[in-house]
Motif scaffolding. Sequence first.
Motif, mmCIF file in Angstrom:
data_model
loop_
_atom_site.group_PDB
_atom_site.id
_atom_site.type_symbol
_atom_site.label_atom_id
_atom_site.label_comp_id
_atom_site.label_asym_id
_atom_site.label_seq_id
_atom_site.Cartn_x
_atom_site.Cartn_y
_atom_site.Cartn_z
ATOM 1 N N ALA A 285 0.809 -1.230 0.000
ATOM 2 C CA ALA A 285 0.000 0.000 0.000
ATOM 3 C C ALA A 285 0.835 1.270 0.000
ATOM 4 C CB ALA A 285 -0.935 -0.006 1.209
ATOM 5 N N GLY A 286 2.023 1.228 -0.559
ATOM 6 C CA GLY A 286 2.832 2.439 -0.655
ATOM 7 C C GLY A 286 3.447 2.841 0.680
ATOM 8 N N ARG A 287 3.967 4.088 0.712
ATOM 9 C CA ARG A 287 4.660 4.557 1.914
ATOM 10 C C ARG A 287 3.746 4.587 3.135
ATOM 11 N NH1 ARG A 287 7.623 7.913 -1.812
ATOM 12 N NH2 ARG A 287 9.872 7.512 -1.600
ATOM 13 N N MET A 288 2.504 5.022 2.948
ATOM 14 C CA MET A 288 1.572 5.033 4.072
ATOM 15 C C MET A 288 1.330 3.613 4.578
ATOM 16 S SD MET A 288 -0.112 6.641 6.281
ATOM 17 C CE MET A 288 0.073 8.303 5.595
ATOM 18 N N GLY A 289 1.281 2.662 3.666
ATOM 19 C CA GLY A 289 1.143 1.264 4.070
ATOM 20 C C GLY A 289 2.332 0.795 4.884
ATOM 21 N N GLY A 290 3.529 1.273 4.521
ATOM 22 C CA GLY A 290 4.723 0.925 5.287
ATOM 23 C C GLY A 290 4.651 1.462 6.706
ATOM 24 N N ILE A 291 4.198 2.703 6.848
ATOM 25 C CA ILE A 291 4.058 3.298 8.187
ATOM 26 C C ILE A 291 3.037 2.525 9.010
ATOM 27 C CG2 ILE A 291 3.323 5.359 9.439
ATOM 28 C CD1 ILE A 291 4.429 7.021 7.114
ATOM 29 N N ILE A 292 1.901 2.198 8.393
ATOM 30 C CA ILE A 292 0.839 1.481 9.107
ATOM 31 C C ILE A 292 1.315 0.097 9.532
ATOM 32 C CG2 ILE A 292 -1.424 0.396 8.801
ATOM 33 C CD1 ILE A 292 -2.167 2.805 7.027
ATOM 34 N N ALA A 293 1.984 -0.609 8.632
ATOM 35 C CA ALA A 293 2.477 -1.947 8.958
ATOM 36 C C ALA A 293 3.498 -1.892 10.093
ATOM 37 C CB ALA A 293 3.095 -2.597 7.722
ATOM 38 N N GLY A 294 4.386 -0.899 10.057
ATOM 39 C CA GLY A 294 5.379 -0.768 11.114
ATOM 40 C C GLY A 294 4.758 -0.484 12.466
ATOM 41 N N LEU A 295 3.793 0.427 12.487
ATOM 42 C CA LEU A 295 3.126 0.764 13.750
ATOM 43 C C LEU A 295 2.315 -0.422 14.279
ATOM 44 C CD1 LEU A 295 1.890 4.400 12.998
ATOM 45 C CD2 LEU A 295 3.771 3.713 14.490
ATOM 46 N N ALA A 296 1.638 -1.138 13.388
ATOM 47 C CA ALA A 296 0.847 -2.293 13.807
ATOM 48 C C ALA A 296 1.730 -3.381 14.396
ATOM 49 C CB ALA A 296 0.059 -2.848 12.620
ATOM 50 N N PHE A 297 2.940 -3.525 13.876
ATOM 51 C CA PHE A 297 3.871 -4.517 14.397
ATOM 52 C C PHE A 297 4.431 -4.104 15.759
ATOM 53 C CE2 PHE A 297 8.380 -5.703 14.837
ATOM 54 C CZ PHE A 297 8.252 -7.075 14.942
ATOM 55 N N ILE A 298 4.737 -2.824 15.927
ATOM 56 C CA ILE A 298 5.384 -2.336 17.144
ATOM 57 C C ILE A 298 4.416 -2.221 18.312
ATOM 58 C CG2 ILE A 298 6.527 -0.318 18.158
ATOM 59 C CD1 ILE A 298 7.623 0.244 15.297
ATOM 60 N N LEU A 299 3.193 -1.806 18.044
ATOM 61 C CA LEU A 299 2.252 -1.440 19.103
ATOM 62 C C LEU A 299 2.017 -2.528 20.151
ATOM 63 C CD1 LEU A 299 0.421 0.767 20.192
ATOM 64 C CD2 LEU A 299 -1.412 -0.121 18.732
ATOM 65 N N PRO A 300 1.723 -3.788 19.778
ATOM 66 C CA PRO A 300 1.451 -4.796 20.820
ATOM 67 C C PRO A 300 2.628 -5.008 21.768
ATOM 68 C CG PRO A 300 0.695 -5.566 18.687
ATOM 69 C CD PRO A 300 1.506 -4.339 18.430
ATOM 70 N N GLY A 301 3.837 -5.100 21.226
ATOM 71 C CA GLY A 301 5.006 -5.303 22.067
ATOM 72 C C GLY A 301 5.253 -4.141 22.996
ATOM 73 N N PHE A 302 5.040 -2.933 22.484
ATOM 74 C CA PHE A 302 5.246 -1.743 23.315
ATOM 75 C C PHE A 302 4.240 -1.699 24.467
ATOM 76 C CE2 PHE A 302 4.082 2.664 24.265
ATOM 77 C CZ PHE A 302 5.308 3.138 24.713
ATOM 78 N N VAL A 303 2.979 -1.940 24.153
ATOM 79 C CA VAL A 303 1.943 -1.886 25.193
ATOM 80 C C VAL A 303 2.155 -2.982 26.232
ATOM 81 C CG1 VAL A 303 -0.527 -2.145 25.640
ATOM 82 C CG2 VAL A 303 0.253 -0.790 23.691
ATOM 83 N N LEU A 304 2.439 -4.198 25.775
ATOM 84 C CA LEU A 304 2.646 -5.303 26.707
ATOM 85 C C LEU A 304 3.856 -5.061 27.602
ATOM 86 C CD1 LEU A 304 1.888 -8.401 24.442
ATOM 87 C CD2 LEU A 304 0.521 -7.555 26.344
ATOM 88 N N MET A 305 4.929 -4.533 27.023
ATOM 89 C CA MET A 305 6.114 -4.272 27.833
ATOM 90 C C MET A 305 5.869 -3.128 28.796
ATOM 91 S SD MET A 305 8.962 -5.656 28.302
ATOM 92 C CE MET A 305 9.998 -5.227 29.695
#
Length: 434
Positions: free
Chosen positions: A120-140
């Motif tokens: 999904a282009g650059r915006m898709g890259g940002i969304i995918a990165g945030l979706a990957f990071i968010l659970p680990g950050f919140v759990l930690m």
Amino acid sequence: MDPPVTMSHGEKRDEESPKTAHVQSESATDSPSEEDDQELHDNSNVPRLSYPKLSWFFFYNFGLFAWGGPVAQIALIKDKLVTQDKWITLARFQRVFSVYQILPGPEAAELCMFFGCLSAGRMGGIIAGLAFILPGFVLMLVASYMYTLAGFENKYFNASFRALQPIVAAVILRAAHKIAEHSVRKHDTKRIDPFLVIAAVCTAINCALRLNLFISLGLYGIIYMFVVRRFWIPAAILFVLKYVGYAIYAVLRGMPSPVSLALGVARTPSLINLFVLGLVASSLSFGGAYTAIPFGAYLDTGSLGNAFARAVIITLGMFAPCFLFTIAGHELLEKLVRNKFLASFFDGLCASVVGVIATIAVQILKASVEGTLNKVKGGGATLAQAVTATAQVDPAAVLYMLALSVLYKFTNKYTPLFLVIAGAVAGQFLFVDV
């Protein structure tokens, strides 16, 4: 809610799939005799997902279930997007992975951003990165807060963490095996390439000798370029010169230090100090362990709000270079991956990375099995403490072997999560000091 399903070649794409159709038709016209050249180009089968679907896809498949650290995360990404869904070819993935080794920031997050950009282009890259990071950050963040409430010397928390160490070591070793399965093979014949195996083994030896990581990665990339082109003499000269240079350094300066670079931080760092620390740590990181960041940010913070701010700020600093290089430089990185001249360089680099990962797995295993003995070796321990520490070595080794057996027997994505829960419970019976 079920995760979005990636369609196969024979199924109809949604309305946003012209790019994919173009890619498929372009790949179909390539000559079968040009297989290796095909693998360097965009012959991907990437679905065009909407932003909400893309966010859920990476959140569910990788954010929630990427247990075991960066090595396990990378193996999970490869299994799902390359082996199962076939978004891109394995050869192309290995070269993308190699490129991201020489970029600052955590590679697992960068790979998610890469695939997000493809979909999904650059915006898709940002969304995918945030979706990957968010659970680990919140759990930690939650775990860190609970840990501070219970106290850093709480024997029950520490018992669970003690049991989790050998389990994590097993997860990393299994993931390293998955990555190595394809990283030391030739793309055309699929046979093991002895030169790539040598690069992996020698890199592991170099890590034991404390030779700078990036020297090994760069040199074995160049050496393999010479090997593929049958320039045997330059390859041999570079290989020998590396160890001659190391020997001269060791004689004149002594054994290299385990820590080549460190950053001093104020005892009570400001938010700016923490942001800079995150930037530097990210720029020097290999494999990035972002889940430890909030834990450090909770130390001596004074208030919950201040602690949360520090955790967020240092995490932003940690991931800023990651997003910058991956998102802004996506087209340039794609050109590097597709460059036929550099293909063998990245193959050599990727094999060298296997040696680094294997070393990390062994180090974590050693620390997890022998960790409790450090108190005894340091002196000052009572006889009872010495006996208890020694007795805990065997259960840690057993946990490691059991976890490794389970990981090889069951390949379900829920397996690491099950092991984490089981390990936390087992720790209460095995490692609580009475």
